[in-house]
Structures are given as C-alpha cells and as structure tokens.
Design an enzyme around this catalytic site. Structure first.
Site, PDB file in Angstrom:
ATOM      1  N   GLY A  40       6.321  -3.722   5.185  1.00  0.00           N
ATOM      2  CA  GLY A  40       6.452  -3.354   6.586  1.00  0.00           C
ATOM      3  C   GLY A  40       6.859  -1.918   6.818  1.00  0.00           C
ATOM      4  O   GLY A  40       6.200  -0.999   6.343  1.00  0.00           O
ATOM      5  N   ALA A  92       8.474   5.319   7.790  1.00  0.00           N
ATOM      6  CA  ALA A  92       7.364   5.077   6.861  1.00  0.00           C
ATOM      7  C   ALA A  92       6.872   3.646   7.014  1.00  0.00           C
ATOM      8  O   ALA A  92       7.638   2.742   7.372  1.00  0.00           O
ATOM      9  CB  ALA A  92       7.814   5.332   5.426  1.00  0.00           C
ATOM     10  N   ILE A  93       5.591   3.447   6.719  1.00  0.00           N
ATOM     11  CA  ILE A  93       4.984   2.117   6.807  1.00  0.00           C
ATOM     12  C   ILE A  93       4.144   1.883   5.554  1.00  0.00           C
ATOM     13  O   ILE A  93       3.369   2.744   5.147  1.00  0.00           O
ATOM     14  CB  ILE A  93       4.102   1.985   8.067  1.00  0.00           C
ATOM     15  CG1 ILE A  93       4.953   2.080   9.327  1.00  0.00           C
ATOM     16  CG2 ILE A  93       3.306   0.677   8.044  1.00  0.00           C
ATOM     17  CD1 ILE A  93       4.154   2.116  10.616  1.00  0.00           C
ATOM     18  N   GLY A 109       0.823  -1.193   0.000  1.00  0.00           N
ATOM     19  CA  GLY A 109       0.000   0.000   0.000  1.00  0.00           C
ATOM     20  C   GLY A 109       0.863   1.252   0.000  1.00  0.00           C
ATOM     21  O   GLY A 109       2.070   1.206   0.244  1.00  0.00           O
ATOM     22  N   GLY A 110       0.248   2.387  -0.313  1.00  0.00           N
ATOM     23  CA  GLY A 110       0.953   3.655  -0.207  1.00  0.00           C
ATOM     24  C   GLY A 110       1.475   4.183  -1.517  1.00  0.00           C
ATOM     25  O   GLY A 110       1.255   3.625  -2.596  1.00  0.00           O
ATOM     26  N   THR A 139       8.199   5.837  -2.024  1.00  0.00           N
ATOM     27  CA  THR A 139       9.086   6.043  -0.894  1.00  0.00           C
ATOM     28  C   THR A 139      10.512   5.677  -1.292  1.00  0.00           C
ATOM     29  O   THR A 139      10.749   5.120  -2.363  1.00  0.00           O
ATOM     30  CB  THR A 139       8.638   5.250   0.350  1.00  0.00           C
ATOM     31  OG1 THR A 139       9.326   5.749   1.498  1.00  0.00           O
ATOM     32  CG2 THR A 139       8.911   3.766   0.201  1.00  0.00           C
ATOM     33  N   TYR A 140      11.438   6.014  -0.410  1.00  0.00           N
ATOM     34  CA  TYR A 140      12.853   5.776  -0.654  1.00  0.00           C
ATOM     35  C   TYR A 140      13.398   4.773   0.350  1.00  0.00           C
ATOM     36  O   TYR A 140      13.050   4.804   1.537  1.00  0.00           O
ATOM     37  CB  TYR A 140      13.640   7.089  -0.526  1.00  0.00           C
ATOM     38  CG  TYR A 140      15.132   6.888  -0.430  1.00  0.00           C
ATOM     39  CD1 TYR A 140      15.879   6.576  -1.565  1.00  0.00           C
ATOM     40  CD2 TYR A 140      15.796   6.982   0.791  1.00  0.00           C
ATOM     41  CE1 TYR A 140      17.253   6.363  -1.480  1.00  0.00           C
ATOM     42  CE2 TYR A 140      17.161   6.778   0.882  1.00  0.00           C
ATOM     43  CZ  TYR A 140      17.878   6.468  -0.251  1.00  0.00           C
ATOM     44  OH  TYR A 140      19.229   6.249  -0.155  1.00  0.00           O
ATOM     45  N   HIS A 141      14.247   3.879  -0.134  1.00  0.00           N
ATOM     46  CA  HIS A 141      15.027   3.001   0.734  1.00  0.00           C
ATOM     47  C   HIS A 141      16.498   3.174   0.403  1.00  0.00           C
ATOM     48  O   HIS A 141      16.865   3.360  -0.770  1.00  0.00           O
ATOM     49  CB  HIS A 141      14.639   1.531   0.533  1.00  0.00           C
ATOM     50  CG  HIS A 141      13.246   1.205   0.929  1.00  0.00           C
ATOM     51  ND1 HIS A 141      12.737   1.470   2.183  1.00  0.00           N
ATOM     52  CD2 HIS A 141      12.233   0.640   0.230  1.00  0.00           C
ATOM     53  CE1 HIS A 141      11.473   1.075   2.237  1.00  0.00           C
ATOM     54  NE2 HIS A 141      11.146   0.568   1.066  1.00  0.00           N
ATOM     55  N   CYS A 158       5.991   9.582   0.075  1.00  0.00           N
ATOM     56  CA  CYS A 158       4.636   9.134   0.418  1.00  0.00           C
ATOM     57  C   CYS A 158       3.567  10.070  -0.138  1.00  0.00           C
ATOM     58  O   CYS A 158       2.429  10.067   0.338  1.00  0.00           O
ATOM     59  CB  CYS A 158       4.478   8.966   1.926  1.00  0.00           C
ATOM     60  SG  CYS A 158       5.665   7.793   2.648  1.00  0.00           S
TER      61      CYS A 158
END
Length: 228
Positions: free
Chosen positions: A168, A155-156, A82-83, A86-88, A186
């Site tokens: 997660g 972030a989740i 979901g969402g 985002t960055y990792h 996000c």
C-alpha cells in the site's frame, strides 16, 4: 460475510509492527477477504526502521552494506510489492488496504487503484493544510511539484493476487528523514523526500492524522460506513 451491508470498510490501527510480521498478517487477511469471510480491511501501522526492496529494486540503490545497516538497527527485507527500494520507520503512517477489486465499490483496474490511493493522500493532506499533487512518471504523492525541487511525501507500492490487494502506502508524518540517506528512495536520484512535519513546521504524531486518512480513504473509495 453478510450481504446487504452496503460497502463497509474495517479499519485497524495496529501501532508499531515488525515488517515481516505485518506482511504475514496481510497474507492472512487477504485469504479471509478472498473467501469473503471479512469485508475490505485497511491496516494502519508503523514499522521499526526497515529497508524494503520491491520486485524491480536494484541493490545499487542501497548505499551502505547490509552489515553496516544492521549494526545501525535497520532491517532489510526483499518483498513482492512493486517498485524499488524504500524506507519504513517510526513517524511514518503505513497503510495496507486489503481490498477485493472485483467487488463494488471498486473496479478491476490496478491503474485506477493506484490513482485512488494517490487521491486519498492528496485529499487528506489538503485537509491538514498541505497542497500535494501527483508527478507524471512517478507513483506517489509530491510537494512543490511546480518548483525545481519537488519532494516526495508519500510512497506507494502495491500487489494484487486474484484482485485482492496487498501492500500500500507510506506517508511521512514525523519521520526521521536522515534515515533516507542510506538509500536512493524508490530509485529516484534527482528529487528528495519530505514529511508533514517538515512542510508545516509543526510537530505531528501519526495518531493525529489517522482520522483524516481514514475519512479520505472512505470518501475516495466510496465506502458507506467504517468499522473501527
């Protein structure tokens, strides 16, 4: 999986793992969890610089071309969590809980699961000397929520299939925050991001926070013991 074991949690620290490789591993672990061959499992790791787009992501929230990003060493992945985008990257502790929410100590309730993930991070950060909180309307964990400039520190984004959880949380420990400038994190235009290192003003490593996160996860979710 043996019965009569209480509520065990298998915690695995994997180091740095390519995003697609970790995604495939999650699927494999989820199949074993569904078949009750293994207990609930928490995969802890870091990723190389990666931008991921969730099911509701807008490509407009990626601010550079794919070619430009790849030239800078970023990987782009469309994923099924979901969402939004985002960055990792290195310096970020990523946690992938593979849990069966139909079995104790859990509840078949995704809303509660999200809140418990937030609570885990809030409690862990408190142990590390940082006051964090929820922000109504925004999933994740925030710093300076009561000020004009809240910043997201974790972030989740999750998914569940047949009540087995995937994906997660991502906690910014000593993350290169400049990397977030390539996206609208996000999809949130008005607020920034931060890290444990930036908030506390001291150097941290991801490995340093592993025991604190693991202990908080055990307490919030109600596991009787851990296997490491």
């Amino acid at each position: 999986m043996e019965r009569g074991m209480g509520h065990p949690l298998d915690v695995q620290w994997l180091g740095t793992v390519d995003y697609r490789e970790a995604w495939e591993l999650q699927k494999q672990v989820a199949q074993k969890r569904l078949a009750e061959e293994i207990p609930d499992t928490l995969l802890l790791l870091e990723h190389p610089p990666t931008l991921t787009l969730g099911r509701s992501a807008s490509w407009e929230h990626i601010l550079e071309t794919q070619a430009a990003l790849e030239a800078q060493g970023f990987t782009l992945v469309e994923t099924d969590r979901g969402g939004d985008v985002t960055y990792h990257g290195e310096g970020q502790l990523v946690g992938y809980p593979i849990l069966n929410l139909r079995e104790p100590p859990h509840h078949a309730d995704m809303h509660r699961y999200l809140r418990d993930l937030e609570e885990t991070l809030i409690q862990a950060l408190a142990t590390l000397g940082v006051t964090a909180s929820r922000f109504t309307g925004y999933t994740g964990v925030w710093i300076d929520r009561e000020t004009p400039h809240p910043r997201k520190i974790a972030a989740i984004g999750v998914k569940a299939s047949r009540w087995i959880t995937l994906h997660g949380f991502a906690l910014n420990v000593c993350t290169n925050l400049e990397h977030f400038s390539r996206i609208v994190p996000c999809g949130i235009q008005n607020y920034g991001v931060t890290s444990l290192e930036q908030v506390t003003g001291r150097a941290w490593s991801v490995e340093e926070v592993l025991p604190t996160i693991t202990e908080a996860f055990q307490q919030v979710f109600g596991y009787t013991h851990l296997t490491l």
